[in-house]
Motif scaffolding. Sequence first.
Motif, short mmCIF file in Angstrom:
data_model
loop_
_atom_site.label_atom_id
_atom_site.label_comp_id
_atom_site.label_asym_id
_atom_site.label_seq_id
_atom_site.Cartn_x
_atom_site.Cartn_y
_atom_site.Cartn_z
N SER A 13 -0.52 -4.11 3.56
CA SER A 13 0.55 -3.23 3.08
C SER A 13 0.91 -2.18 4.12
O SER A 13 2.09 -1.84 4.29
CB SER A 13 0.13 -2.56 1.77
N PHE A 44 -4.14 2.03 -1.57
CA PHE A 44 -3.35 0.89 -2.04
C PHE A 44 -2.24 1.37 -2.97
O PHE A 44 -1.09 0.92 -2.86
CB PHE A 44 -4.27 -0.09 -2.77
N PHE A 46 6.28 -5.64 -1.68
CA PHE A 46 6.41 -5.54 -0.23
C PHE A 46 7.35 -6.58 0.34
O PHE A 46 8.03 -6.32 1.33
CB PHE A 46 5.04 -5.60 0.43
N MET A 80 1.91 -6.20 -5.55
CA MET A 80 2.04 -5.80 -4.15
C MET A 80 2.85 -6.83 -3.36
O MET A 80 3.74 -6.47 -2.57
CB MET A 80 0.66 -5.65 -3.51
N ALA A 114 6.68 1.30 -1.59
CA ALA A 114 7.55 0.12 -1.62
C ALA A 114 8.38 0.07 -2.90
O ALA A 114 9.59 -0.17 -2.86
CB ALA A 114 6.70 -1.14 -1.50
N PRO A 124 -5.74 -6.05 1.39
CA PRO A 124 -4.38 -5.73 0.90
C PRO A 124 -3.85 -4.42 1.46
O PRO A 124 -2.66 -4.30 1.75
CB PRO A 124 -4.57 -5.64 -0.62
N ALA A 174 0.59 3.06 -0.92
CA ALA A 174 1.44 2.09 -0.23
C ALA A 174 2.34 1.34 -1.21
O ALA A 174 3.53 1.12 -0.96
CB ALA A 174 0.57 1.11 0.56
N LEU A 175 1.76 0.95 -2.34
CA LEU A 175 2.53 0.22 -3.35
C LEU A 175 3.64 1.09 -3.93
O LEU A 175 4.77 0.64 -4.14
CB LEU A 175 1.59 -0.25 -4.46
#
Length: 405
Positions: A174, A256, A110, A106, A263, A170, A259-260
């Motif tokens: 993020s 999570f 990011f 992450m 990116a 996290p 979002a990861l």
Amino acid sequence: QTFIWLMMAALLAAALWLNIATAMGAPVSTTHSIVGGVLGAGVAAGGFGVANWPMMGKIAASWVISPVMGGAIAAGFLLLIKRTILYKDNKRQAAQKMVPVYLAIMGWAFTTYLVLKGLKHIHKFPMSQALLIGLVAGVGVFFVTGVLLRKQGEKLENSKSGVDKLFVIPLIVSAAFLSFAHGANDVANAVGPLAAINTAVANAAGSGTITTKVAIPLWVMAIGALGIATGLALYGPKLIKTVGQEITELDMARGFCVALAAAITVIIASQYGLPVSSTHIAVGAVFGVGFLREHLQSNYNRNIAKIRKHMHDENEDEETITAFLARFEAASVAEKKRVLRELKEKAKHEEFSWAQRRRFKKAYKAKLIERSMLWKIVAAWVFTVPLSGVLAAALYYMIRGYMLP
């Protein structure tokens, strides 16, 4: 004058379509709305020959590329988290070992994403530099989170909810990074026509020429920033509910992964020059997580049904079957695998027709994604460029008709 009218029509059309779509709860792309507006007004002003159709083909391709890539990556990470942490008997130990790895990824993703997308209007970093900066950040995150998790030790709950809590901070970080980079990109796209109008007016008063490079004054950026903040306050809760609740159920780990995936997809797309939309990636990632959940739950439902059928064939009574299934539910992952392997061996001697297998599969298919929401969002995506284009063309003719003597 024509250029100013064109850009004004594009801006109004994009704004109108975005407000309509958002009011409907459809998360559409600001970039695509602006592109459609400029295309429609441009065609209305200069004919079909003025459009860059190969570029439009790439933009159309992004309707498929963005959500598919985002969905596949999000589903892949969620499956990894399940296999390396959530499916383990000792989730605490697995989390202490693997969570720093995921958080390091992450940190890398990011930071690289932020450098490539969020800071590109300040300084354009080459991919190699962005990846290196991201790598340094990722290594730092790995060591820091590893130390923090070791300090927690036995305080960490050995359960899914305990592991889920590790992704809270996290996920917040993020979300903040995504919002920053997404805002930096989308605000620039949204105020592009306004900046072009400002430059055209300034040039008309001076040299009278239209330049290919557009200066973006601070007041234009301030209008964009105010607009995105106001829009978030007014329409944000509706779209947050749509993406976060109405498509599929999200917990911390799933969020999570979404979002990861957003990116990482942008990083891959930037490297290969693929046209992608941040909005489409994020929503596609949510769908990817949902489809993975459906697949896993459907498999589990079918396995339970097979166990029940096998025990019925063995003339076991309902009470015994219910008790066995309760023990199966509470068993470790390794024990469940052993039972299913034995069941699979016994099932080899049973013959099912293709139609029987299909009916069996359909009967126990889990539906964890709201299908009406899926088609609603897909329709909104498909119609974004054409509708904003048609609106822009109509507005251009209206503006021209009003302004001409």
